[in-house]
Design a protein around this motif. Structure first.
Motif, PDB file in Angstrom:
ATOM      1  N   ASP A 105       0.887  -1.173   0.000  1.00  0.00           N
ATOM      2  CA  ASP A 105       0.000   0.000   0.000  1.00  0.00           C
ATOM      3  C   ASP A 105       0.919   1.215   0.000  1.00  0.00           C
ATOM      4  OD1 ASP A 105      -2.029   1.853   0.183  1.00  0.00           O
ATOM      5  OD2 ASP A 105      -2.403   1.538   2.316  1.00  0.00           O
ATOM      6  N   ALA A 106       1.641   1.385  -1.092  1.00  0.00           N
ATOM      7  CA  ALA A 106       2.648   2.447  -1.191  1.00  0.00           C
ATOM      8  C   ALA A 106       2.091   3.850  -0.957  1.00  0.00           C
ATOM      9  CB  ALA A 106       3.324   2.381  -2.556  1.00  0.00           C
ATOM     10  N   LYS A 107       0.842   4.077  -1.310  1.00  0.00           N
ATOM     11  CA  LYS A 107       0.249   5.403  -1.142  1.00  0.00           C
ATOM     12  C   LYS A 107      -0.319   5.611   0.261  1.00  0.00           C
ATOM     13  CE  LYS A 107      -0.941   6.002  -6.029  1.00  0.00           C
ATOM     14  NZ  LYS A 107      -2.047   6.258  -6.990  1.00  0.00           N
ATOM     15  N   GLY A 108      -0.359   4.553   1.059  1.00  0.00           N
ATOM     16  CA  GLY A 108      -0.854   4.677   2.419  1.00  0.00           C
ATOM     17  C   GLY A 108      -2.337   4.972   2.519  1.00  0.00           C
ATOM     18  N   GLU A 109      -3.111   4.494   1.545  1.00  0.00           N
ATOM     19  CA  GLU A 109      -4.552   4.766   1.569  1.00  0.00           C
ATOM     20  C   GLU A 109      -5.231   4.124   2.773  1.00  0.00           C
ATOM     21  OE1 GLU A 109      -6.114   3.506  -2.154  1.00  0.00           O
ATOM     22  OE2 GLU A 109      -5.065   5.049  -3.316  1.00  0.00           O
ATOM     23  N   ALA A 110      -4.896   2.871   3.047  1.00  0.00           N
ATOM     24  CA  ALA A 110      -5.501   2.181   4.193  1.00  0.00           C
ATOM     25  C   ALA A 110      -5.010   2.783   5.499  1.00  0.00           C
ATOM     26  CB  ALA A 110      -5.168   0.691   4.143  1.00  0.00           C
ATOM     27  N   LEU A 111      -3.771   3.245   5.487  1.00  0.00           N
ATOM     28  CA  LEU A 111      -3.178   3.850   6.684  1.00  0.00           C
ATOM     29  C   LEU A 111      -4.003   5.070   7.103  1.00  0.00           C
ATOM     30  CD1 LEU A 111      -0.552   3.326   8.375  1.00  0.00           C
ATOM     31  CD2 LEU A 111       0.469   5.196   7.091  1.00  0.00           C
ATOM     32  N   ALA A 112      -4.341   5.896   6.136  1.00  0.00           N
ATOM     33  CA  ALA A 112      -5.124   7.101   6.410  1.00  0.00           C
ATOM     34  C   ALA A 112      -6.579   6.765   6.714  1.00  0.00           C
ATOM     35  CB  ALA A 112      -5.047   8.046   5.217  1.00  0.00           C
ATOM     36  N   TYR A 113      -7.043   5.634   6.213  1.00  0.00           N
ATOM     37  CA  TYR A 113      -8.429   5.228   6.412  1.00  0.00           C
ATOM     38  C   TYR A 113      -8.683   4.781   7.847  1.00  0.00           C
ATOM     39  CZ  TYR A 113     -12.929   3.086   5.144  1.00  0.00           C
ATOM     40  OH  TYR A 113     -14.267   2.766   5.046  1.00  0.00           O
ATOM     41  N   TYR A 114      -7.708   4.094   8.444  1.00  0.00           N
ATOM     42  CA  TYR A 114      -7.901   3.525   9.782  1.00  0.00           C
ATOM     43  C   TYR A 114      -7.199   4.294  10.898  1.00  0.00           C
ATOM     44  CZ  TYR A 114     -10.079  -0.500   7.567  1.00  0.00           C
ATOM     45  OH  TYR A 114     -10.933  -1.315   6.860  1.00  0.00           O
ATOM     46  N   ASN A 115      -6.535   5.400  10.555  1.00  0.00           N
ATOM     47  CA  ASN A 115      -5.850   6.214  11.567  1.00  0.00           C
ATOM     48  C   ASN A 115      -6.265   7.669  11.426  1.00  0.00           C
ATOM     49  OD1 ASN A 115      -3.476   4.540  12.944  1.00  0.00           O
ATOM     50  ND2 ASN A 115      -3.553   3.929  10.793  1.00  0.00           N
ATOM     51  N   THR A 116      -6.190   8.386  12.521  1.00  0.00           N
ATOM     52  CA  THR A 116      -6.489   9.811  12.495  1.00  0.00           C
ATOM     53  C   THR A 116      -5.692  10.495  13.609  1.00  0.00           C
ATOM     54  OG1 THR A 116      -8.281  11.468  12.460  1.00  0.00           O
ATOM     55  CG2 THR A 116      -8.463   9.698  14.085  1.00  0.00           C
ATOM     56  N   GLY A 117      -5.594  11.812  13.542  1.00  0.00           N
ATOM     57  CA  GLY A 117      -4.922  12.553  14.610  1.00  0.00           C
ATOM     58  C   GLY A 117      -3.492  12.126  14.886  1.00  0.00           C
ATOM     59  N   LYS A 118      -3.168  12.047  16.168  1.00  0.00           N
ATOM     60  CA  LYS A 118      -1.803  11.719  16.576  1.00  0.00           C
ATOM     61  C   LYS A 118      -1.386  10.324  16.128  1.00  0.00           C
ATOM     62  CE  LYS A 118      -1.678  14.713  20.662  1.00  0.00           C
ATOM     63  NZ  LYS A 118      -1.501  14.751  22.147  1.00  0.00           N
ATOM     64  N   ALA A 119      -2.327   9.417  16.095  1.00  0.00           N
ATOM     65  CA  ALA A 119      -2.008   8.048  15.679  1.00  0.00           C
ATOM     66  C   ALA A 119      -1.577   8.024  14.216  1.00  0.00           C
ATOM     67  CB  ALA A 119      -3.209   7.135  15.889  1.00  0.00           C
ATOM     68  N   LEU A 120      -2.212   8.825  13.390  1.00  0.00           N
ATOM     69  CA  LEU A 120      -1.844   8.883  11.972  1.00  0.00           C
ATOM     70  C   LEU A 120      -0.457   9.503  11.827  1.00  0.00           C
ATOM     71  CD1 LEU A 120      -2.403   8.546   9.005  1.00  0.00           C
ATOM     72  CD2 LEU A 120      -3.663  10.717   9.028  1.00  0.00           C
TER      73      LEU A 120
END
Length: 218
Positions: A105-120
């Motif tokens: 997931d080179a673009k980090g789409e799932a990363l941004a989908y399941y994280n927000t704020g400080k965790a992201l």
């Protein structure tokens, strides 16, 4: 899973701990050790995802991990649909971090989908550390003792342990695996907060990790 650029000697969770939490778990907290992956343990029932995520649903990003990386998550019995949703989205978050690190997931789409704020923020930092070190992840990670506490309809806390004893970082260029001995620091305790967004996704917003925590030792 010694995922940090533990390899980097940063321990994913140490400095990366913050990252680990957010990343692996991504975090604001701390933890330490090098070259391992954060995984999940077994409980009554478990699910693994060496390839495609089993919980991916319509409209959600599909998460795929390399064949040499396996994450296993304890699925506590209980029957509470809301808590099960929290656990499912947390598992996807952990997979998303590793997908970003390993390049599936080179673009980090799932990363941004399941994280927000400080965790992201922590997760992105964690992923960058691996990129800067030209490292990736391999092996197995187990997540266990996963306990959800519902604060209200849109806020929950989730604590869990990670067994990283069989997870390691790997040099992308040489494919050399940075194996390390199993110690108390191979086990990590996570304390996270999740907030349900308008789309019904339980996003991790805060995460703190403690490497070598007594409650996670085998």
């Amino acid at each position: 899973m010694n995922r940090r650029p533990r390899l980097l000697t940063t321990a994913a969770v140490g400095a990366a701990a913050a990252l680990l939490l957010t990343a692996c778990g991504g975090s604001d907290g701390s933890s330490k050790d090098n070259d391992k992956i954060a995984g999940a343990d077994t409980g009554s029932e478990t699910s693994a995802s060496p390839s495609a995520s089993a919980t991916a649903a319509a409209g959600r990003p599909k998460i795929t991990l390399p064949s040499d990386l396996t994450l296993t998550f304890e699925t506590p019995q209980g029957g509470d649909a809301v808590k099960e949703a929290v656990l499912a989205d947390n598992a996807e978050r952990m997979r998303a971090v590793d997908a970003a690190i390993t390049g599936t997931d080179a673009k980090g789409e799932a990363l941004a989908y399941y994280n927000t704020g400080k965790a992201l923020e922590a997760a992105l930092t964690w992923v960058k550390q691996f990129k800067d070190a030209d490292a990736t992840l391999t092996g197995e990670a187990r997540y266990y003792e996963r306990t959800v506490t519902l604060k209200n309809k849109t806020t929950a806390s989730l604590t869990f342990c990670a067994d990283e004893s069989k997870g390691f970082s790997k040099d992308k260029e040489t494919n050399k695996v940075a194996k390390t001995p199993v110690t108390k620091n191979s086990y990590v305790f996570y304390n996270t907060r999740l907030d349900k967004n308008s789309e019904g996704v339980w996003q991790t917003s805060q995460i703190i990790s403690t490497r070598g925590a007594a409650q996670c030792q085998p």
